[in-house]
Scaffold this motif. Structure first.
Motif, PDB file in Angstrom:
ATOM      1  N   GLU A   1      52.699  66.377  87.463  1.00 25.76           N
ATOM      2  CA  GLU A   1      52.317  66.202  88.870  1.00 25.76           C
ATOM      3  C   GLU A   1      51.336  67.272  89.309  1.00 25.76           C
ATOM      4  N   ARG A   2      51.599  68.516  88.914  1.00 25.61           N
ATOM      5  CA  ARG A   2      50.690  69.610  89.307  1.00 25.61           C
ATOM      6  C   ARG A   2      49.303  69.405  88.707  1.00 25.61           C
ATOM      7  N   MET A   3      49.288  68.944  87.444  1.00 25.89           N
ATOM      8  CA  MET A   3      47.986  68.709  86.789  1.00 25.89           C
ATOM      9  C   MET A   3      47.173  67.654  87.544  1.00 25.89           C
ATOM     10  N   MET A   4      47.817  66.549  87.895  1.00 25.71           N
ATOM     11  CA  MET A   4      47.089  65.470  88.553  1.00 25.71           C
ATOM     12  C   MET A   4      46.709  65.849  89.986  1.00 25.71           C
ATOM     13  N   ARG A   5      47.558  66.668  90.622  1.00 28.19           N
ATOM     14  CA  ARG A   5      47.221  67.146  91.967  1.00 28.19           C
ATOM     15  C   ARG A   5      45.972  68.028  91.895  1.00 28.19           C
ATOM     16  N   GLN A   6      45.914  68.837  90.840  1.00 32.34           N
ATOM     17  CA  GLN A   6      44.740  69.701  90.682  1.00 32.34           C
ATOM     18  C   GLN A   6      43.496  68.858  90.390  1.00 32.34           C
ATOM     19  N   GLN A   7      43.669  67.803  89.590  1.00 33.64           N
ATOM     20  CA  GLN A   7      42.545  66.912  89.305  1.00 33.64           C
ATOM     21  C   GLN A   7      42.021  66.267  90.595  1.00 33.64           C
ATOM     22  N   LEU A   8      42.957  65.917  91.472  1.00 31.42           N
ATOM     23  CA  LEU A   8      42.575  65.309  92.746  1.00 31.42           C
ATOM     24  C   LEU A   8      41.809  66.313  93.605  1.00 31.42           C
ATOM     25  N   ALA A   9      42.290  67.567  93.591  1.00 24.89           N
ATOM     26  CA  ALA A   9      41.617  68.606  94.376  1.00 24.89           C
ATOM     27  C   ALA A   9      40.220  68.873  93.820  1.00 24.89           C
ATOM     28  N   GLU A  10      40.104  68.835  92.498  1.00 21.28           N
ATOM     29  CA  GLU A  10      38.804  69.100  91.870  1.00 21.28           C
ATOM     30  C   GLU A  10      37.851  67.924  92.031  1.00 21.28           C
ATOM     31  N   ASN A  11      38.411  66.751  92.308  1.00 18.32           N
ATOM     32  CA  ASN A  11      37.583  65.549  92.416  1.00 18.32           C
ATOM     33  C   ASN A  11      36.490  65.707  93.452  1.00 18.32           C
ATOM     34  N   ALA A  12      36.847  66.306  94.587  1.00 13.77           N
ATOM     35  CA  ALA A  12      35.872  66.488  95.660  1.00 13.77           C
ATOM     36  C   ALA A  12      34.725  67.382  95.201  1.00 13.77           C
ATOM     37  N   LEU A  13      35.065  68.455  94.459  1.00 14.99           N
ATOM     38  CA  LEU A  13      34.041  69.384  93.977  1.00 14.99           C
ATOM     39  C   LEU A  13      33.148  68.709  92.942  1.00 14.99           C
ATOM     40  N   ARG A  14      33.804  68.043  91.969  1.00 19.70           N
ATOM     41  CA  ARG A  14      33.059  67.385  90.899  1.00 19.70           C
ATOM     42  C   ARG A  14      32.185  66.270  91.437  1.00 19.70           C
ATOM     43  N   GLY A  15      32.713  65.568  92.461  1.00 24.94           N
ATOM     44  CA  GLY A  15      32.032  64.387  92.961  1.00 24.94           C
ATOM     45  C   GLY A  15      30.790  64.688  93.769  1.00 24.94           C
ATOM     46  N   ALA A  16      30.575  65.969  94.069  1.00 27.84           N
ATOM     47  CA  ALA A  16      29.431  66.320  94.915  1.00 27.84           C
ATOM     48  C   ALA A  16      28.130  65.715  94.398  1.00 27.84           C
ATOM     49  N   GLY A  17      27.981  65.697  93.065  1.00 27.41           N
ATOM     50  CA  GLY A  17      26.733  65.178  92.493  1.00 27.41           C
ATOM     51  C   GLY A  17      26.769  63.679  92.260  1.00 27.41           C
ATOM     52  N   THR A  18      27.970  63.111  92.111  1.00 28.70           N
ATOM     53  CA  THR A  18      28.084  61.680  91.843  1.00 28.70           C
ATOM     54  C   THR A  18      28.994  61.046  92.889  1.00 28.70           C
ATOM     55  N   ALA A  19      28.391  60.589  93.963  1.00 24.79           N
ATOM     56  CA  ALA A  19      29.140  60.128  95.137  1.00 24.79           C
ATOM     57  C   ALA A  19      30.122  59.005  94.798  1.00 24.79           C
ATOM     58  N   GLU A  20      29.757  58.124  93.871  1.00 22.54           N
ATOM     59  CA  GLU A  20      30.604  56.968  93.594  1.00 22.54           C
ATOM     60  C   GLU A  20      31.939  57.366  92.969  1.00 22.54           C
ATOM     61  N   TYR A  21      31.968  58.610  92.433  1.00 20.44           N
ATOM     62  CA  TYR A  21      33.176  59.084  91.781  1.00 20.44           C
ATOM     63  C   TYR A  21      34.212  59.606  92.763  1.00 20.44           C
ATOM     64  N   VAL A  22      33.770  59.992  93.941  1.00 22.18           N
ATOM     65  CA  VAL A  22      34.687  60.607  94.899  1.00 22.18           C
ATOM     66  C   VAL A  22      35.729  59.591  95.357  1.00 22.18           C
ATOM     67  N   VAL A  23      36.992  59.988  95.287  1.00 27.55           N
ATOM     68  CA  VAL A  23      38.048  59.080  95.733  1.00 27.55           C
ATOM     69  C   VAL A  23      38.017  59.012  97.255  1.00 27.55           C
ATOM     70  N   SER A  24      38.450  57.893  97.793  1.00 23.72           N
ATOM     71  CA  SER A  24      38.383  57.679  99.237  1.00 23.72           C
ATOM     72  C   SER A  24      39.512  58.434  99.936  1.00 23.72           C
ATOM     73  N   PRO A  25      39.392  58.613 101.245  1.00 25.76           N
ATOM     74  CA  PRO A  25      40.461  59.279 102.013  1.00 25.76           C
ATOM     75  C   PRO A  25      41.776  58.504 101.931  1.00 25.76           C
ATOM     76  N   GLU A  26      41.691  57.265 101.484  1.00 24.07           N
ATOM     77  CA  GLU A  26      42.914  56.459 101.345  1.00 24.07           C
ATOM     78  C   GLU A  26      43.722  56.857 100.117  1.00 24.07           C
ATOM     79  N   CYS A  27      43.137  57.757  99.301  1.00 25.34           N
ATOM     80  CA  CYS A  27      43.837  58.230  98.101  1.00 25.34           C
ATOM     81  C   CYS A  27      44.766  59.375  98.494  1.00 25.34           C
ATOM     82  N   ARG A  28      45.879  59.015  99.141  1.00 25.35           N
ATOM     83  CA  ARG A  28      46.856  60.010  99.611  1.00 25.35           C
ATOM     84  C   ARG A  28      48.218  59.323  99.731  1.00 25.35           C
ATOM     85  N   ASP A  29      49.243  60.152  99.899  1.00 24.52           N
ATOM     86  CA  ASP A  29      50.592  59.584 100.049  1.00 24.52           C
ATOM     87  C   ASP A  29      50.628  58.682 101.285  1.00 24.52           C
ATOM     88  N   GLY A  30      51.000  57.432 101.091  1.00 23.63           N
ATOM     89  CA  GLY A  30      51.048  56.482 102.200  1.00 23.63           C
ATOM     90  C   GLY A  30      49.701  55.834 102.500  1.00 23.63           C
TER      91      GLY A  30
END
Ligand code: ZN
Length: 303
Positions: free
Chosen positions: A261-290
Motif C-alpha cells: 500500500e505504501r509503495m502504490m501510495r508513493q507511486q500515486l504521489a509521484e504521478n503528479a511530478l512525473r506527469g508534468a511532461g506527459t499530461a495524458e499520464y496524469v491521473v484524474s482527481p477522481e483517482c481517490r478514495d470514494g
C-alpha cells in the motif's frame, strides 16, 4: 608556448566519459533509464573525430626544444651527452627547418585518435559485460520462462482473461500503446515489459529482494499494461486502476499488505511530478478514495 598546467580538451572529454560510464554502471537506476548510454558513446566518437580533424588542420606542431633548459644546467652543471638526444634530431641536423618540425607530423594526432577509440571500445565492452552478468540478461532461459509465466498469471487476474507477459525490448508494435516501460495492445492478449522492469519483478517474486521505488514502479507497470489488455485505453484511468491493483499484485508476489500500500501510495504521489511532461499520464482527481475511479468503495485506504 603551450600551457602545460591544463589538460587538453580531448583528455578532459575522456576523463568525463570514464566518470559518466562508471556512474552509469554503479549509480542510481534512474540514470540508466534516463540516459541512453549509446548516444553518449556516439557523441564521444564524434568528439574524437573532431579533435583529430582539428589537430590535422592545425598542421605539425613545433617540436619541443630538446636542448637542456637553463634550470637543468643550473642543477646538473653540464649538458647531457649528445647521444642521449632523440636520434631523429641527429638525422635532421643538416636541415634547420627539418629540426623544427616533428619527423612524422600526423602520427601523434592519429595515435591519440586511435587511443581515444580504444578507450571508447573498452568502455563499451565493460558495459556489455556488466549488462550480461547482471540484470534480466544474466538469467537463463528456463528462469525467464518461469518468471514470465508468473507475471502472465498476475496480469491475467487483472485482465480477467488469459494474457501473456513478455520480457522484451522490442517496442515497435503497430497500434500498440507505447511507454518507456512496457507495451500493450488495448484489449489484446499480450504485453511486453522492458527487461529492467521484468528483472525488478523477478527479484521480488523469486529472490525476495526489494529496491523500493524500482519495485514499486515495476508492479505499477505490470498492472498498468494488464489494465490496457482488459480494454482500458485512457492512460490516466489505466494508471489509477494499476496503482490500486498494484497493491494486490505486490502482496501476491511477496510484499506485506502495508508495504504494498505504501509503495502504490508513493507511486500515486509521484504521478503528479512525473506527469508534468506527459499530461495524458496524469491521473484524474477522481483517482481517490470514494472517487469515480475507486475500484473498491468499501475500502477506506487508497490505493
Ligand atoms: Zn499505458
Amino acid at each position: 608556448m603551450e600551457d602545460l598546467t591544463w589538460p587538453r580538451p580531448a583528455t578532459l572529454v575522456r576523463i568525463g566519459l570514464v566518470a559518466l560510464v562508471a556512474l552509469w554502471i554503479l549509480g542510481p537506476s534512474m540514470l540508466r533509464s534516463a540516459l541512453p548510454i549509446w548516444l553518449v558513446f556516439l557523441v564521444a566518437v564524434g568528439l574524437e573525430v573532431q579533435f583529430l580533424v582539428g589537430a590535422l588542420r592545425a598542421g605539425p606542431r613545433q617540436a619541443p626544444d630538446r636542448r637542456p633548459q637553463q634550470v637543468d644546467l643550473d642543477r646538473y652543471g653540464f649538458e647531457p651527452d649528445e647521444d642521449e638526444l632523440d636520434e631523429d634530431d641527429l638525422d635532421d641536423d643538416q636541415d634547420e627547418l627539418e629540426v623544427a618540425a616533428e619527423p612524422h607530423p600526423f602520427l601523434p594526432p592519429v595515435r591519440r585518435f586511435v587511443l581515444g577509440l580504444g578507450l571508447i571500445a573498452a568502455l563499451v565492452l565493460a558495459i556489455w559485460l556488466v549488462d550480461s552478468r547482471t540484470g534480466w540478461d544474466s538469467l537463463d532461459g528456463p528462469t525467464h520462462g518461469k518468471a514470465a509465466a508468473r507475471f502472465s498469471a498476475e496480469a491475467s487476474r487483472i485482465a480477467g482473461k488469459e494474457v501473456s507477459i513478455y520480457c522484451d525490448e522490442s517496442r515497435d508494435y503497430v497500434g500498440a500503446v507505447q511507454h518507456a516501460d512496457g507495451v500493450a495492445i488495448v484489449g489484446g492478449d499480450r504485453a511486453y515489459l522492458t527487461p529492467e522492469r521484468c528483472f525488478d519483478l523477478y527479484r521480488l517474486a523469486f529472490e525476495d529482494e526489494v529496491t523500493w521505488s524500482r519495485t514499486a514502479r515495476a508492479l505499477a507497470v505490470l498492472a498498468h499494461e494488464a489494465w490496457h489488455l482488459r480494454g482500458v485505453g485512457d492512460e490516466g484511468t489505466a494508471e489509477c486502476y494499476a496503482l490500486q491493483s498494484g497493491v494486490e499484485v505486490g502482496r501476491r508476489l511477496g510484499l506485506s499488505q502495508g508495504t504494498a500500500e505504501r509503495m502504490m501510495r508513493q507511486q500515486l504521489a509521484e504521478n503528479a511530478l512525473r506527469g508534468a511532461g506527459t499530461a495524458e499520464y496524469v491521473v484524474s482527481p477522481e483517482c481517490r478514495d470514494g472517487g469515480r475511479l475507486d475500484l473498491d468503495a468499501s475500502r477506506t485506504s487508497f490505493p
